[in-house]
Structure formats: structure tokens, C-alpha cells
Design a protein around this motif. Structure first.
Motif, PDB file in Angstrom:
ATOM      1  N   THR A   2       0.842  -1.185   0.000  1.00 45.98           N
ATOM      2  CA  THR A   2       0.000   0.000   0.000  1.00 45.98           C
ATOM      3  C   THR A   2       0.881   1.240   0.000  1.00 45.98           C
ATOM      4  N   VAL A   3       0.536   2.161  -0.884  1.00 44.50           N
ATOM      5  CA  VAL A   3       1.271   3.427  -0.984  1.00 44.50           C
ATOM      6  C   VAL A   3       0.303   4.561  -0.662  1.00 44.50           C
ATOM      7  N   ALA A   4       0.736   5.471   0.170  1.00 41.61           N
ATOM      8  CA  ALA A   4      -0.074   6.634   0.510  1.00 41.61           C
ATOM      9  C   ALA A   4       0.641   7.897   0.045  1.00 41.61           C
ATOM     10  N   LEU A   5      -0.110   8.793  -0.589  1.00 44.13           N
ATOM     11  CA  LEU A   5       0.440  10.079  -1.008  1.00 44.13           C
ATOM     12  C   LEU A   5       0.093  11.125   0.037  1.00 44.13           C
ATOM     13  N   ALA A  55       5.407   9.976  -1.389  1.00 42.29           N
ATOM     14  CA  ALA A  55       4.817   8.639  -1.457  1.00 42.29           C
ATOM     15  C   ALA A  55       5.432   7.821  -0.329  1.00 42.29           C
ATOM     16  N   LEU A  56       4.588   7.359   0.585  1.00 37.75           N
ATOM     17  CA  LEU A  56       5.043   6.612   1.750  1.00 37.75           C
ATOM     18  C   LEU A  56       4.431   5.222   1.775  1.00 37.75           C
ATOM     19  N   SER A  57       5.210   4.273   2.263  1.00 39.73           N
ATOM     20  CA  SER A  57       4.707   2.910   2.444  1.00 39.73           C
ATOM     21  C   SER A  57       3.815   2.862   3.678  1.00 39.73           C
ATOM     22  N   GLU A  58       3.177   1.733   3.876  1.00 41.01           N
ATOM     23  CA  GLU A  58       2.345   1.541   5.076  1.00 41.01           C
ATOM     24  C   GLU A  58       3.135   1.798   6.345  1.00 41.01           C
ATOM     25  N   GLY A  59       4.400   1.405   6.328  1.00 37.27           N
ATOM     26  CA  GLY A  59       5.259   1.585   7.494  1.00 37.27           C
ATOM     27  C   GLY A  59       5.852   2.976   7.620  1.00 37.27           C
TER      28      GLY A  59
END
Length: 111
Positions: A2-5, A55-59
Motif C-alpha cells: 500500500t502506498v499513501a500520497l 509517497a510513503l509505504s504503510e510503514g
């Protein structure tokens, strides 16, 4: 994965962001901003968290970033004091002159 912007850059990721920026633009900017350790040190100070999408990973790991420029500034900003802190007086002086050539008004109709 999962990638979160996110609009912005968590402070804990500034060094990684500076490294990514240098990886992308170091060849182009090396003559003005080099050597690499000084350039990365300057970028750690000068990167503006209000002019980036991360762009960040779940962690919470930094996967990538998109910096942008507006009439209010650019992702790789920085002030005279930032240049002087890293490069010293003379080094900051001639670099500031080169950076002034890169600063232009931004046409915001498309963005």
C-alpha cells in the motif's frame, strides 16, 4: 504494498529526501552545489515540506517524492543563511548568483 500520497514531508525523512533529490539531479547540479556531502547537507536544510508530495509505504518509509514550484517558492528552496551555513561566505556568494539565474516567475495556468 500500500502506498499513501501525502502533501508534505515528515521531518524524519528529510535526509532521505535530500539523497533522492541528489540522486535525481546531482549530475545536473554538481558543478554548482557539489561536492555531494555539502549539497546533501544544504538540501536537508533547504527542502520545503510545503512544496512536495511524498509517497510513503504503510510503514512510513519514503518511496518517492514529487517536488514542485509555485509563485511562493520551490521544493528545493533555501535562503542566504542556509547557503552560508553549509558553504561559507565565498562559496555561498557565487552559488547564490547561479541560483538567482534559475529563479523565474512561474506561469501557473497549467499547474
Amino acid at each position: 504494498m500500500t502506498v499513501a500520497l501525502h502533501h508534505g514531508l515528515p521531518d524524519r525523512l528529510r535526509a532521505e529526501a535530500a539523497d533522492l533529490y541528489w540522486e535525481a539531479f546531482g549530475d545536473k547540479l554538481a558543478r554548482v552545489m557539489g561536492p555531494k556531502p555539502k549539497a546533501v547537507a544544504f538540501l536537508c536544510i533547504a527542502l520545503r515540506e510545503d512544496h512536495v508530495i511524498s509517497a510513503l509505504s504503510e510503514g512510513g518509509d519514503l518511496l518517492g517524492l514529487i517536488g514542485f514550484k509555485t509563485h511562493a517558492g520551490s521544493f528545493a528552496g533555501g535562503e542566504w543563511a542556509d547557503l552560508r551555513a553549509v558553504y561559507g561566505g565565498f562559496g555561498a556568494l557565487w552559488r547564490a548568483w547561479f541560483f538567482s539565474l534559475l529563479r523565474r516567475d512561474v506561469e501557473n495556468e497549467r499547474f
